[in-house]
Structures are given as C-alpha cells and as structure tokens.
Design a protein around this motif. Structure first.
Motif, PDB file in Angstrom:
ATOM      1  N   LEU A   1      -7.925   0.929  -5.898  1.00  0.00           N
ATOM      2  CA  LEU A   1      -7.005   1.305  -4.831  1.00  0.00           C
ATOM      3  C   LEU A   1      -5.674   0.577  -4.994  1.00  0.00           C
ATOM      4  N   GLY A   2      -4.636   1.202  -4.511  1.00  0.00           N
ATOM      5  CA  GLY A   2      -3.324   0.577  -4.566  1.00  0.00           C
ATOM      6  C   GLY A   2      -2.367   1.231  -3.594  1.00  0.00           C
ATOM      7  N   VAL A   3      -1.151   0.711  -3.563  1.00  0.00           N
ATOM      8  CA  VAL A   3      -0.096   1.286  -2.736  1.00  0.00           C
ATOM      9  C   VAL A   3       0.980   1.852  -3.645  1.00  0.00           C
ATOM     10  N   PHE A   4       1.600   2.929  -3.191  1.00  0.00           N
ATOM     11  CA  PHE A   4       2.519   3.721  -4.006  1.00  0.00           C
ATOM     12  C   PHE A   4       3.794   3.984  -3.223  1.00  0.00           C
ATOM     13  N   CYS A   5       4.888   4.093  -3.958  1.00  0.00           N
ATOM     14  CA  CYS A   5       6.162   4.514  -3.351  1.00  0.00           C
ATOM     15  C   CYS A   5       6.650   3.468  -2.345  1.00  0.00           C
ATOM     16  N   VAL A   6       6.400   2.200  -2.655  1.00  0.00           N
ATOM     17  CA  VAL A   6       6.657   1.124  -1.699  1.00  0.00           C
ATOM     18  C   VAL A   6       8.063   0.555  -1.825  1.00  0.00           C
ATOM     19  N   ASN A   7       8.946   1.256  -2.508  1.00  0.00           N
ATOM     20  CA  ASN A   7      10.335   0.811  -2.636  1.00  0.00           C
ATOM     21  C   ASN A   7      11.322   1.874  -2.161  1.00  0.00           C
ATOM     22  N   THR A   8      10.793   2.912  -1.478  1.00  0.00           N
ATOM     23  CA  THR A   8      11.655   3.968  -0.954  1.00  0.00           C
ATOM     24  C   THR A   8      10.901   4.735   0.127  1.00  0.00           C
TER      25      THR A   8
END
Length: 381
Positions: free
Chosen positions: A16-23
């Motif tokens: 599992l992870g997090v995505f698109c965390v800079n926009t």
C-alpha cells in the motif's frame, strides 16, 4: 539496504502507498480538496510511514490541464525530486519515489539526483519513469514531443543509460540518435546499485510492453468493477513480462479512497465532490490531451470509462465504510494485484481511518502482516 530489501518487496501480499501527494488529487472544486502545501505534505508522509505503508509516489507535472487559466489548481505541483529528498529525511521506513519526465532532463542529472536521495533515505528510493503526454508541458519547455512509438524508444535508451550510470565500474561513451556522451560516470552510485525499483504506467499496448520489459512495477488502471476482469488484466500483464521478456514484475494500481463511517456517507460524499462539484474544464482538458497524445480514440471504451471516473480522482474508486474497503482491497489482492497507491480528498483523515479501521482487518485476511500496524491505530481509540 539492497534492491531486494526495498519496501516494495515486503512480504505483504498487498503493498500500500499514497499517490499524487504533491498536487491536487482529484478534478473537483470542493474547498476541502488537498492542495500542496509543505506542512501537510510532510504530515501525510509521516503518517504513511508510521502506518507501515510501502510507498509514497508523487507525480511529475509542470503544467495543468486548463489553458489560459493561470490560477487553476492543476498548475500547482511541488517538484518531485526535491520533494522526495526532503520526505526521505523525514521518514524512516517507507519507500520514497520520484516521478520524472524523461525528455525534460538528462540521464546524468537524474542518475545523480537519484543516488543522492537513495543515500538520504538509506536505500529506500524508487523512480516512476514517464515519457510525458501533456503537450502543454513540452511547449513550455520548448522541446519537441515525440510520436507515441518514438517516445518509448527514447525512454528505453534513457532508462538504460541511467541504470548503467548506477552500476558501471568504468567510464563509458555513448553515441546514438538520442545521446552523445564521452567518459560518462556518476558517483556516488545508489546504495541499491542498479537495482533501484522502477515503476512505469503504460495505457497503450506499446506502453504496457515497455513496462513489462523495463520496469519492476507496472502501474495499471483497472477496468470495470469485476474482480474477474481485473484478474484477466493482471494475468495478461504478468504473462507478457514472463513469456516475452523472461521477467517477473509486480502489478500495482492507483485508487481514489473514500473511506467514511458508513457506505451511505461515502457514496454521498463521492457524489458531492465528483458530480455536484466536478471541475469540468479540467476534465475536458485532461481527457482530450490523454487520448490524443497516447493515440487512443476519445470515444473509445477505455476513454469513456476514464471520463466517467476521472472526476473521482486518480484510479479505481474504493468507496465505503471500513468493511467495504477491506473487501475491495482483498478482492484486488485475490485478482493478483501486488500493490495499491491511493489518493484522497483529505489524506490525513483517510490515513487515520486506514490505519485504525482497515489495516488490522487486512491482517485478519492474510493480505498484510501485523508488523505494519502502528501507534496510528491507537490515535483513533
């Protein structure tokens, strides 16, 4: 830490992870939509790390999807390599990815940046490589956007050179259509050497073949809601890598997580932000460009499906209470999906709920191991 010890190779059946965390993570106009400010970016990364997740994957974006609107939120993107370097210093266990648009930066620069972040993170760096598809960005850089097939030919050589720079023990020369390099080297090399995990998302047949041949993780968009459809898609992808290129690859997907106390609350909130407050200008720009630059008809089944879902966020919607979310994640794992990176309108709330209400149940289903559950669980008790 060697490449095989990287968090993306954990023993968890479903990473599992997090995505698109800079926009912005969804094409919506709701006021609570996550916007990239550093304090919140840092908090999200640390929560994901504490929860035992395997990956943080920012995107690469230089310009958004709405022409002529300087203030549109899709233009606000924190640069992924400097983001990854800072996040690497602020976390302890999670894998830190950076996404790069290959045509906008020379392999020597990327090789050096990657080695630096790998050192900062203690061998937790990974790279998501893309050839680019948003012509607005190429126009802004003043560089030619290659045709679809040529784009992947360039990307293959670009990535091969970077891997050589990560692993060669002597200088080397290159004289090709795309690159001319004399006495090339990059030191220090990554702690992982040439085994830095590579992620790539390919929508077209050419893109899928590139990922199967060159990446360690193929990031796919799942079609439909039926696990049998997912299984067929994943099986085809892994068979392509194994049968044609003799490689074993992981297949991950991205998803938009809407996790609430009840299914009804989650469905209502999804409707609110993706229909009542959808950003149709951004949706039109995104879909039109993606279809055109990837050689996919805008009225194709694939693009019609994406248009219906793109306002929801990035990838397959996972919507419901904890029990419903767990059931969907378990079905993804059963279909052969190796990892899910999720976006959320409110990442911090989603991560607290995930850690407290979802991760323990995934352990019960033998999808993840208990070591991934942390003090975050206690914070909601």
């Amino acid at each position: 830490m060697t490449g095989s010890q990287h968090p993306v190779y954990s023993k968890n059946r479903l990473k599992l992870g997090v995505f698109c965390v800079n926009t912005m993570p969804a094409l919506t106009t709701v006021p609570e939509l996550f916007k990239p400010n550093w304090a919140e970016c840092l908090r999200i990364a640390q929560l994901a790390d504490e929860a035992g997740l395997e990956a943080i994957v920012p995107i690469a974006r230089w310009k958004g999807y709405v022409d002529g609107d300087f203030g549109h939120a899709s233009h606000d993107v924190i640069e992924p390599f400097t983001y990854a370097a800072a996040i690497a210093q602020a976390t302890r266990h999670i894998g830190i990815f950076a996404t790069t648009h290959a045509p906008t930066v020379h392999p020597l620069i990327v090789a050096k940046q990657a080695s630096t972040i790998d050192a900062i993170s203690g061998g937790r760096f990974g790279m998501n490589v893309v050839g680019g598809w948003n012509r607005r960005e190429f126009d802004m850089f003043g560089i030619e956007m290659l045709g679809h097939e040529e784009r992947y030919q360039y990307l293959a050589e670009w990535l091969t050179l970077i891997r050589r720079l990560w692993s060669e023990t002597r200088e080397f020369d290159v004289d090709s259509r795309w690159f001319s390099m004399k006495g090339a080297l990059s030191r220090p090399q990554p702690l992982q050497g040439g085994a830095v995990p590579i992620m790539n998302a390919g929508f077209s047949e050419t893109g899928m073949r590139f990922a199967a041949r060159h990446s360690n993780i193929g990031l796919v968009g799942l079609f439909g809601e039926n696990p049998d459809q997912w299984r067929a898609q994943v099986t085809k992808y892994k068979a392509l890598a194994r049968d044609e290129y003799g490689r074993d690859v992981q297949v991950w997907t991205n998803a938009q997580l809407v996790l609430k106390d009840t299914d009804a609350e989650a469905v209502d909130y999804l409707r609110y932000y993706s229909e009542d407050r959808a950003d149709y200008a951004a949706i039109d720009g995104f879909i039109g460009t993606l279809a055109r630059e990837n050689g996919i008809a805008e009225d194709s089944e694939h693009m019609r499906f994406m248009r219906r879902t793109v306002a929801l966020g990035s990838g397959t919607p996972i919507v419901g209470d904890a029990e419903t979310v767990v059931a969907k994640l378990v079905s993804m794992a059963s279909a052969g999906i190796d990892g899910v990176i999720f976006s959320a309108i409110d990442y911090i709330d989603a991560l607290h709920r995930l850690a407290h209400d979802v991760l323990p149940r995934l352990v019960e289903h033998d999808v993840r191991q208990s070591g991934a559950i942390s003090s975050l669980c206690e914070s909601r008790l």
